[in-house]
Motif scaffolding. Structure first.
Motif, PDB file in Angstrom:
ATOM      1  N   PRO A  61     -12.742  -0.080  -7.720  1.00  0.00           N
ATOM      2  CA  PRO A  61     -11.489   0.514  -7.255  1.00  0.00           C
ATOM      3  C   PRO A  61     -11.099  -0.017  -5.876  1.00  0.00           C
ATOM      4  O   PRO A  61     -11.954  -0.432  -5.082  1.00  0.00           O
ATOM      5  CB  PRO A  61     -11.795   2.013  -7.203  1.00  0.00           C
ATOM      6  N   VAL A  62      -9.809   0.015  -5.605  1.00  0.00           N
ATOM      7  CA  VAL A  62      -9.259  -0.474  -4.337  1.00  0.00           C
ATOM      8  C   VAL A  62      -8.365   0.606  -3.754  1.00  0.00           C
ATOM      9  O   VAL A  62      -7.567   1.224  -4.461  1.00  0.00           O
ATOM     10  CB  VAL A  62      -8.439  -1.764  -4.538  1.00  0.00           C
ATOM     11  N   THR A  63      -8.478   0.818  -2.445  1.00  0.00           N
ATOM     12  CA  THR A  63      -7.629   1.781  -1.766  1.00  0.00           C
ATOM     13  C   THR A  63      -7.295   1.272  -0.376  1.00  0.00           C
ATOM     14  O   THR A  63      -7.800   0.243   0.074  1.00  0.00           O
ATOM     15  CB  THR A  63      -8.315   3.161  -1.680  1.00  0.00           C
ATOM     16  N   THR A  64      -6.416   1.990   0.298  1.00  0.00           N
ATOM     17  CA  THR A  64      -6.221   1.856   1.739  1.00  0.00           C
ATOM     18  C   THR A  64      -5.925   3.248   2.257  1.00  0.00           C
ATOM     19  O   THR A  64      -5.381   4.094   1.545  1.00  0.00           O
ATOM     20  CB  THR A  64      -5.085   0.883   2.095  1.00  0.00           C
ATOM     21  N   ASN A  65      -6.308   3.506   3.501  1.00  0.00           N
ATOM     22  CA  ASN A  65      -6.217   4.878   4.008  1.00  0.00           C
ATOM     23  C   ASN A  65      -4.815   5.192   4.524  1.00  0.00           C
ATOM     24  O   ASN A  65      -4.295   4.550   5.422  1.00  0.00           O
ATOM     25  CB  ASN A  65      -7.271   5.159   5.089  1.00  0.00           C
ATOM     26  N   LEU A  66      -4.217   6.215   3.918  1.00  0.00           N
ATOM     27  CA  LEU A  66      -2.883   6.688   4.272  1.00  0.00           C
ATOM     28  C   LEU A  66      -2.985   7.746   5.373  1.00  0.00           C
ATOM     29  O   LEU A  66      -4.080   8.129   5.786  1.00  0.00           O
ATOM     30  CB  LEU A  66      -2.189   7.252   3.030  1.00  0.00           C
ATOM     31  N   MET A  67      -1.823   8.221   5.814  1.00  0.00           N
ATOM     32  CA  MET A  67      -1.814   9.133   6.967  1.00  0.00           C
ATOM     33  C   MET A  67      -0.885  10.324   6.745  1.00  0.00           C
ATOM     34  O   MET A  67      -0.042  10.640   7.589  1.00  0.00           O
ATOM     35  CB  MET A  67      -1.414   8.364   8.229  1.00  0.00           C
ATOM     36  N   GLY A  68      -1.008  10.969   5.597  1.00  0.00           N
ATOM     37  CA  GLY A  68      -0.282  12.206   5.365  1.00  0.00           C
ATOM     38  C   GLY A  68       1.222  12.012   5.349  1.00  0.00           C
ATOM     39  O   GLY A  68       1.762  11.241   4.551  1.00  0.00           O
ATOM     40  N   PHE A  69       1.920  12.709   6.219  1.00  0.00           N
ATOM     41  CA  PHE A  69       3.384  12.644   6.277  1.00  0.00           C
ATOM     42  C   PHE A  69       3.867  11.528   7.207  1.00  0.00           C
ATOM     43  O   PHE A  69       4.979  11.603   7.728  1.00  0.00           O
ATOM     44  CB  PHE A  69       3.950  13.991   6.740  1.00  0.00           C
ATOM     45  N   TYR A  70       3.049  10.505   7.399  1.00  0.00           N
ATOM     46  CA  TYR A  70       3.446   9.374   8.227  1.00  0.00           C
ATOM     47  C   TYR A  70       4.842   8.912   7.826  1.00  0.00           C
ATOM     48  O   TYR A  70       5.119   8.661   6.648  1.00  0.00           O
ATOM     49  CB  TYR A  70       2.434   8.243   8.046  1.00  0.00           C
ATOM     50  N   PRO A  71       5.765   8.761   8.793  1.00  0.00           N
ATOM     51  CA  PRO A  71       7.177   8.593   8.419  1.00  0.00           C
ATOM     52  C   PRO A  71       7.597   7.210   7.953  1.00  0.00           C
ATOM     53  O   PRO A  71       8.631   7.080   7.291  1.00  0.00           O
ATOM     54  CB  PRO A  71       7.913   8.954   9.723  1.00  0.00           C
ATOM     55  N   GLU A  72       6.838   6.155   8.253  1.00  0.00           N
ATOM     56  CA  GLU A  72       7.380   4.810   8.101  1.00  0.00           C
ATOM     57  C   GLU A  72       7.209   4.189   6.725  1.00  0.00           C
ATOM     58  O   GLU A  72       7.886   3.210   6.403  1.00  0.00           O
ATOM     59  CB  GLU A  72       6.761   3.874   9.154  1.00  0.00           C
ATOM     60  N   LEU A  73       6.296   4.718   5.910  1.00  0.00           N
ATOM     61  CA  LEU A  73       5.997   4.101   4.616  1.00  0.00           C
ATOM     62  C   LEU A  73       6.248   5.086   3.484  1.00  0.00           C
ATOM     63  O   LEU A  73       5.922   6.272   3.588  1.00  0.00           O
ATOM     64  CB  LEU A  73       4.540   3.628   4.576  1.00  0.00           C
ATOM     65  N   ASP A  74       6.801   4.578   2.398  1.00  0.00           N
ATOM     66  CA  ASP A  74       7.065   5.387   1.208  1.00  0.00           C
ATOM     67  C   ASP A  74       5.793   5.438   0.378  1.00  0.00           C
ATOM     68  O   ASP A  74       5.543   4.591  -0.475  1.00  0.00           O
ATOM     69  CB  ASP A  74       8.216   4.770   0.408  1.00  0.00           C
ATOM     70  N   TYR A  75       4.973   6.462   0.604  1.00  0.00           N
ATOM     71  CA  TYR A  75       3.658   6.529  -0.028  1.00  0.00           C
ATOM     72  C   TYR A  75       3.731   6.728  -1.538  1.00  0.00           C
ATOM     73  O   TYR A  75       2.790   6.374  -2.248  1.00  0.00           O
ATOM     74  CB  TYR A  75       2.822   7.628   0.607  1.00  0.00           C
ATOM     75  N   PHE A  76       4.814   7.297  -2.058  1.00  0.00           N
ATOM     76  CA  PHE A  76       4.913   7.403  -3.512  1.00  0.00           C
ATOM     77  C   PHE A  76       5.007   6.009  -4.138  1.00  0.00           C
ATOM     78  O   PHE A  76       4.454   5.757  -5.213  1.00  0.00           O
ATOM     79  CB  PHE A  76       6.115   8.255  -3.920  1.00  0.00           C
ATOM     80  N   GLU A  77       5.681   5.102  -3.471  1.00  0.00           N
ATOM     81  CA  GLU A  77       5.738   3.722  -3.957  1.00  0.00           C
ATOM     82  C   GLU A  77       4.393   3.037  -3.766  1.00  0.00           C
ATOM     83  O   GLU A  77       3.916   2.328  -4.664  1.00  0.00           O
ATOM     84  CB  GLU A  77       6.846   2.957  -3.228  1.00  0.00           C
ATOM     85  N   TRP A  78       3.752   3.262  -2.640  1.00  0.00           N
ATOM     86  CA  TRP A  78       2.435   2.669  -2.379  1.00  0.00           C
ATOM     87  C   TRP A  78       1.399   3.135  -3.389  1.00  0.00           C
ATOM     88  O   TRP A  78       0.540   2.358  -3.830  1.00  0.00           O
ATOM     89  CB  TRP A  78       1.984   3.029  -0.958  1.00  0.00           C
ATOM     90  N   ALA A  79       1.455   4.410  -3.750  1.00  0.00           N
ATOM     91  CA  ALA A  79       0.419   4.979  -4.614  1.00  0.00           C
ATOM     92  C   ALA A  79       0.336   4.298  -5.970  1.00  0.00           C
ATOM     93  O   ALA A  79      -0.707   4.340  -6.631  1.00  0.00           O
ATOM     94  CB  ALA A  79       0.653   6.477  -4.791  1.00  0.00           C
TER      95      ALA A  79
END
Length: 679
Positions: free
Chosen positions: A248-266
């Motif tokens: 598996p591959v991941t990268t660590n996100l930061m909750g409600f961090y404003p600059e990146l669209d995490y739904f797209e990243w996920a």
């Protein structure tokens, strides 16, 4: 299960042995074993060590570290080291350096300092990821890949400008369509050639971070930057998968961090991981909401808690210690809401630079006789004991709250109506109303299947993307309950107003239209006056911030404004639509009103709290596995609390005793119960 090489709740964190001399490494291992540490995150910021020049790669230190740890039963979460490029790269290839918001070219230094559209950065990050994957593809210690670290930060260099123009051509096809989408006839901004477009920063359209002359341009640049950084991640992801398709591959996100669209990243993360750093005074409901958002990024799949501090942080204005029991409490809060790992930054405290005062499992004193180490060791033992029962358990929720990064960007970029409007805060108010009743809630994106839920809430859904209104109508027609609020349905995905009356495409399902929006100063309040009693709601409540002046088109008026020239106009409505109903709350109410409204809505749908009559400071969460429910009872208060758990027999998973009736939780205490799922 993230990786069945280690079929338990992973326990560990970031480890940087390269910052220490060899005579301390065996002592680290000894103490890791005492603490129950079984996973170490390695190589996060070691690019300069791994690659001292353009041609040379040297992984001898990493070979030795991974082997030494594995020989002692400790597995590796292996990072690609690309979170900070080496100094030689910046010296030889200045295109790797970012240009900041003010248009200044950066020098080497810090981290997150690589331009995401630099050909140099993309070339060498791919190369080192490939070399690591090829070298460690068969190593039995490696559990998961950790790409880069905490992606973030925008760049405004010439490479990014050129990339932005290419991205725009792909998005819009023709310059005419772009001009229409951006409404460029305003202020004479019509573009005739693609190379006339410049990046929006303080040298062009923006100032003070989120103030802009052209929302469409600024919104698209945020999309482009989020996508550019995602492309960097995907370059490494694909290189790793070429050699290790089953890791598996991941990268660590930061909750409600404003600059990146995490739904797209996920979509491109095999498992979501994130770093949890609440402040001493962060509402524990907000931390719970963030965990639920991270779980929601991949439709309820368990996630990794990649980082938290064992004791204190170092970058906040006031860096309080975690009081005794709080590290354990907050760790279980993560597990209760879907985490299958508990990991720290860091395992041993650094002695120099900006994180030397950030907490660690092994403090500067260097031995195990500290409060922090004792708490970490106790937690390590408990997690090993719990793993069989909890690992891979799911959270089942009947309420979904919609959160959307692009909507957030559009709200924050809006040139009115109020500087006080904070999208995340408004979302949290609705979440807190459910949290306060111990109602399980999923945080979901606009692409999620709404049919999974009985109730869907979309606070401040300012931007309505293509197809979303149709999804809402179908959901409500089929019997669902939908709720949205003031300042919703205003614009399309390009931030162009949907004409014909607010709330635009949501007007039909809501049965109302809004004529004006009043903006209240911070010291101004209006009143929500109930027309009749609704559940526990009666009388009047305060509201503020924004007030939509709405007219009904079939909706029933539940409450009216009490003050100002629009006193008597509707402020809360409900519209019957097919088998379901759609609610509209036209202002920002006080918490007491929201608590009562959501209790009424949940009661009407038969959505019960996980437990009833729970003290205010106690959080209750629930995961389900193999016909059993695991109840997490967590006391966030400074005083003991008595929690009624019902008469159904339950087993305390930490001590094996049978529990029923009521139990007493000490201050910051946690109890975990397992029982058969109730019908």
């Amino acid at each position: 299960m993230i990786n069945d090489k280690l079929p338990k709740i992973w326990y560990g964190g970031d480890y940087n042995p390269e910052q220490w001399e060899a005579d301390i490494w065996d002592e680290d291992v000894r103490m890791f074993k005492l603490a129950g540490i079984d996973v170490a995150t390695l190589n996060v910021f070691s690019w300069a060590l791994n690659q001292p020049n353009e041609e040379t790669y040297d992984f001898a230190w990493l070979d030795e570290t991974i082997d030494r740890l594995h020989k002692n039963g400790i597995y590796t979460c292996l990072a690609t080291s690309t979170g900070a490029h080496p100094a030689w790269m910046a010296k030889k290839y200045p295109d790797v350096l970012r240009v900041d918001y003010q248009g200044r070219k950066r020098k080497f230094g810090g981290r997150h300092n690589s331009c995401p559209n630099s050909p140099t950065y993309r070339k060498y990050s791919k190369l080192i990821a490939g070399k690591l994957a090829e070298r460690y593809k068969d190593h039995p210690a490696v559990l998961i890949w950790h790409v880069s670290n905490e992606y973030g930060g925008y760049c405004y260099c010439d490479n990014c400008a050129a990339g932005f123009r290419t991205w725009l051509q792909q998005r819009y096809g023709t310059i005419e369509k772009l001009n229409k989408a951006w409404n460029t006839r305003f202020w004479g901004h019509t573009f005739y050639e693609w190379d006339e477009i410049v990046v929006p920063n303080e040298l062009s359209e923006e100032w003070a971070g989120n103030r802009t002359n052209f929302q469409g341009i600024s919104l698209d640049y945020r999309r482009f930057m989020s996508n550019s950084l995602l492309e960097c991640y995907r370059i490494e992801y694909e290189e790793l998968k070429k050699h290790t398709p089953d890791l598996p591959v991941t990268t660590n996100l930061m909750g409600f961090y404003p600059e990146l669209d995490y739904f797209e990243w996920a979509k491109y993360l095999d498992v979501v991981s994130w770093d949890n750093y609440p402040s001493f005074n962060t509402p524990f409901s907000f931390t719970a909401m963030t965990h639920d958002l991270m779980r929601g990024l991949k439709s309820g799949q368990p996630f990794m808690l990649m980082e938290q501090t064992p004791s204190q942080q170092n970058w906040q204005p006031y860096n309080s210690l975690k009081r005794p029991g709080v590290m354990r409490l907050w760790s279980y809060q993560a597990v209760a809401r879907g985490a299958d790992t508990v990991m720290f930054f860091q395992l041993r405290r650094s002695i120099g630079a900006c994180e030397k005062y950030h907490g660690a499992v092994i403090e500067h004193v260097g031995h195990e006789h500290t409060r922090v180490f004792r708490e970490c060791a106790e937690l390590g033992g408990e997690l090993k004991q719990l793993s069989d029962s909890v690992l891979d358990a799911r959270v089942d929720a009947k309420v979904g709250i919609i959160y959307d990064w692009e909507n957030r960007w559009a709200v924050e970029l809006s040139s009115g109506p109020s500087v006080g409007l904070n999208y995340v805060d408004e979302v949290h108010k609705y979440y807190a109303a459910l949290f306060n009743r111990n109602v399980q809630t999923d945080m979901i994106g606009v692409e999620e299947d709404l049919g999974r839920y009985d109730v869907v809430i979309a606070p401040v859904m300012y931007m309505v993307k293509p197809g979303f209104a149709d999804k809402v109508e179908a959901f409500v027609k089929d019997g669902g309950t939908f709720l949205t609020t003031f300042f919703s349905g205003i614009v399309n995905e390009n931030d162009l107003v949907t004409t014909g009356g607010y709330p635009g495409e949501l007007r039909k399902v809501l049965g109302i239209w809004a004529e004006e929006i009043d903006s209240l100063f911070p010291d101004q309040r209006n009143q929500i006056v109930m027309k009749s009693k609704l559940g526990s709601l009666e009388g009047s409540y305060e509201c503020g911030l924004l007030c939509d002046l709405i007219h009904t088109e079939g909706a029933e008026v539940i409450a009216e404004y009490g003050d100002d020239f629009y006193a008597g106009m509707p402020v809360v409505t409900v519209n019957k639509f097919g088998k379901g109903e759609a609610w509209y709350v036209a202002s920002s109410p006080d918490q007491a009103f929201l608590d009562g409204l959501l209790k009424h809505i949940c009661d009407a749908k038969g959505i019960r709290p996980t437990l009833d009559n729970v003290p205010e400071q106690v959080e209750v969460a629930r995961r389900v596995k193999d016909g059993k429910e695991i109840l997490f009872l967590m006391n966030h208060g400074k005083q003991p609390a008595v929690v009624p758990v019902g008469d159904s027999p339950a087993v305390n998973l930490l001590d094996g005793t049978e529990q029923h009736g009521s139990i007493e939780l000490p201050a910051h205490g946690v109890t975990i119960l397992q029982r058969t799922v109730q019908a």
